[in-house]
Design an enzyme around this catalytic site. Structure first.
Site, short mmCIF file in Angstrom:
data_model
loop_
_atom_site.label_atom_id
_atom_site.label_comp_id
_atom_site.label_asym_id
_atom_site.label_seq_id
_atom_site.Cartn_x
_atom_site.Cartn_y
_atom_site.Cartn_z
N ARG A 6 -3.73 2.55 3.95
CA ARG A 6 -3.63 3.61 2.94
C ARG A 6 -2.32 3.46 2.15
O ARG A 6 -2.31 2.99 1.02
CB ARG A 6 -3.72 4.99 3.62
CG ARG A 6 -4.14 6.12 2.67
CD ARG A 6 -3.03 6.66 1.80
NE ARG A 6 -1.87 7.09 2.59
CZ ARG A 6 -0.69 7.35 2.06
NH1 ARG A 6 -0.49 7.21 0.76
NH2 ARG A 6 0.32 7.72 2.82
N ASP A 7 -1.21 3.80 2.77
CA ASP A 7 0.06 3.78 2.04
C ASP A 7 0.43 2.37 1.61
O ASP A 7 1.02 2.14 0.55
CB ASP A 7 1.17 4.37 2.91
CG ASP A 7 2.46 4.60 2.13
OD1 ASP A 7 2.39 4.82 0.91
OD2 ASP A 7 3.55 4.54 2.73
N CYS A 62 6.89 -1.78 -4.03
CA CYS A 62 6.49 -1.78 -5.42
C CYS A 62 6.07 -3.21 -5.80
O CYS A 62 6.86 -4.14 -5.69
CB CYS A 62 7.66 -1.34 -6.28
SG CYS A 62 7.29 -1.44 -8.03
N ASN A 71 7.02 0.07 3.52
CA ASN A 71 7.12 0.61 4.86
C ASN A 71 7.78 -0.42 5.78
O ASN A 71 7.90 -1.59 5.45
CB ASN A 71 5.71 0.89 5.40
CG ASN A 71 5.04 2.04 4.68
OD1 ASN A 71 5.26 3.19 4.99
ND2 ASN A 71 4.20 1.72 3.68
N HIS A 84 10.63 4.53 4.64
CA HIS A 84 10.54 3.38 3.73
C HIS A 84 11.86 2.62 3.73
O HIS A 84 12.92 3.17 3.99
CB HIS A 84 10.15 3.85 2.32
CG HIS A 84 8.67 4.07 2.19
ND1 HIS A 84 7.86 3.26 1.44
CD2 HIS A 84 7.85 4.99 2.74
CE1 HIS A 84 6.61 3.68 1.51
NE2 HIS A 84 6.57 4.74 2.30
N HIS A 136 8.16 8.80 8.89
CA HIS A 136 7.55 7.84 7.96
C HIS A 136 8.69 7.32 7.08
O HIS A 136 9.15 8.01 6.18
CB HIS A 136 6.48 8.56 7.13
CG HIS A 136 5.81 7.72 6.09
ND1 HIS A 136 4.60 7.12 6.30
CD2 HIS A 136 6.18 7.38 4.83
CE1 HIS A 136 4.24 6.45 5.22
NE2 HIS A 136 5.19 6.59 4.30
#
Lengths: 310, 310
Positions: free
Chosen positions: A15-16, A239, A248, A208, A206
């Site tokens: 997903r992410d 990105c 992540n 990054h 979560h």
């Protein structure tokens, strides 16, 4: 296996990770990845999101994916942006719904064109639906450690949204460092504050890696008592316009660290590395994960490793 | 500014970073980098090494570089592989000599074709020279946390080499995780063991990021009391044959983390980022540093950041 020597890594790559990738991964390949991740020991997957396919074409196959996905031994959690998405996720058999709100109005406006307060009100319908369906809900607080629009985020705002989520029935809160602005001391003090609101077992981080220190933040979270962490296979989720700009933390890097520390993840590092290489092939660009390049340390794994890249 | 809120980042990009790069950086560019790094606040530089230029062509200009290098406010430390290198380094005006030995015979043989014991004996001459010249010496222990040939490294072996270094006159010991095999718990326990042998102020950590967790290892070292860390601008020092395989921790990422935690590094992040971009231009490939891509968090820096990439 004591609870203190065990952590759960929640895989968010599909997903992410994938949502920012421009190369569409065919549904059949996603299904294979789910199978392979499950075989590598992944027990919780953020599998997809029911969002506008025009906004995120990569996730346009959410219903198709969920209809065919392996379910044995793996929980499929689905991120939902609104009531319609929640309805579709429940129809698709989601094991858990994941809702999100930004810690700041500025980011929430940029993300969903509403104030934090308005978004919290909107959640009422989703929580009611989930309750009727007897499906648990996670509340994600985005930009909880820093906002690219507003800068510093007052801790009280994060705590207030946490309370709101809990009062509506969320049984897990995930704090997201959406653009990698956190530092280890901040993680430590935030976790301490959160422990006044909920059990640490109900907390997920979560993180990054935009500034290269997400794994130190994760370690700080572990030392503070957190036992659930999001990560994405190969470290996808950056990105795509900035080569090597990490997204992540890589699932296999996180798993490597914990296993090296003697903390059980339930994951098979060699199999995870194979998943990362498979993902790299599908996305057609190098992924930021490091263990997928260097291999595990264990000499036995090192020997197996010889065949990983073939 | 209390000592507990201060760390020293030792820049090793020009030596450990560049030595594995195939594109030769002209001496005049190295001189400019030294100037820029000094302006960014770097106080200790591992500037070069007097090694066989056929083995490491990148460092063939060691004498020329040292003859012209800025010296105000910056200490030039030089790594020396043997007595001849030490003589040349002292003639070149080294502020400190850096000698190295592997923690394992297997790695030492592979690296310098001698046993650890033989290498320790060889050091006698270097330490004598340094003493005559009144120049301090650092002893580096390579593969201190894991050896790619031998696997686990007994802590007693690291402690024994430490004692040997100290008995010969080394006033600083640097523990190197040469191929990125350490984990945070191992760092913590190793630092604790080392504290029985020397003051933590005399200890430096040199951590490679092959498995993506070097910054967590560094944080663990900081929590254990270490206050000096090696890093290289842009994170150079990886294997040039493996794109994105990280080498050292990026100086600017480490500086970002400490500054965000309120721990002073004496470094200017914006200026460091400019050095990293300059290095990237010189080496003609993307560097693994993350802060050089995402910029610092501080809104004022973010505004300045707009012009960084130009």
């Amino acid at each position: 296996m004591s609870i203190d020597r065990t952590v759960t890594i929640r895989e968010v790559g599909l997903r992410d990770g994938l949502q920012s990738e421009t190369v569409f991964v065919p549904t059949v390949k996603k299904l294979e990845l789910v199978k392979d991740l499950s075989r590598a020991g992944i027990k919780i997957l953020e599998t997809t999101s029911f969002v506008n396919p025009k906004a995120i074409p990569q996730l346009a196959d959410a219903a198709e994916l969920m209809a065919q996905v392996d379910r044995e031994g793996i929980k499929h959690e689905i991120m939902v942006p609104n009531l319609k998405g929640a309805q579709r996720a429940l129809e698709a058999g989601a094991d858990r719904l994941v809702v999100f709100i930004s810690a700041t109005d500025a980011h929430n406006q940029a993300n969903v064109k509403r104030s934090v307060k308005a978004s919290l009100t909107d959640l009422e319908g989703i929580f009611n639906l989930a309750r009727e369906g007897n499906v648990p809900v996670t509340g994600v607080i985005a930009v909880a450690f820093g906002c690219p629009y507003q800068g510093r985020v007052p801790v009280v705002d994060v705590l207030s949204i946490t309370e709101n989520f809990i009062s509506r029935g969320a049984d897990r809160i995930s704090l997201a460092d959406t653009t990698g602005m956190a530092n280890p001391y901040q993680i430590r003090s935030m976790v301490k504050e959160m422990q006044n609101k909920l059990s640490t077992d109900s907390l997920c981080l979560h993180l990054h890696n935009n500034r290269g220190i997400a794994i130190a933040n994760l370690y700080a979270g572990y030392l503070a008592g957190v036992r659930m962490f999001d990560a994405s296979i190969g470290g996808i989720g950056g990105c795509p316009n900035v080569p090597q700009a990490a997204g992540n933390l890589a699932t296999e890097d996180v798993a490597f660290m914990f296993e090296a520390m003697g903390i059980e993840t339930g994951l098979n590092l060699i199999k995870l590395i194979r998943c990362a290489h498979e993902m790299e092939k599908l996305l057609q660009h190098p992924l930021p994960g490091q263990v997928m390049k260097s291999g595990p340390v264990d000499p036995q794994c090192d020997r197996e490793n010889c065949s990983i890249r073939s």
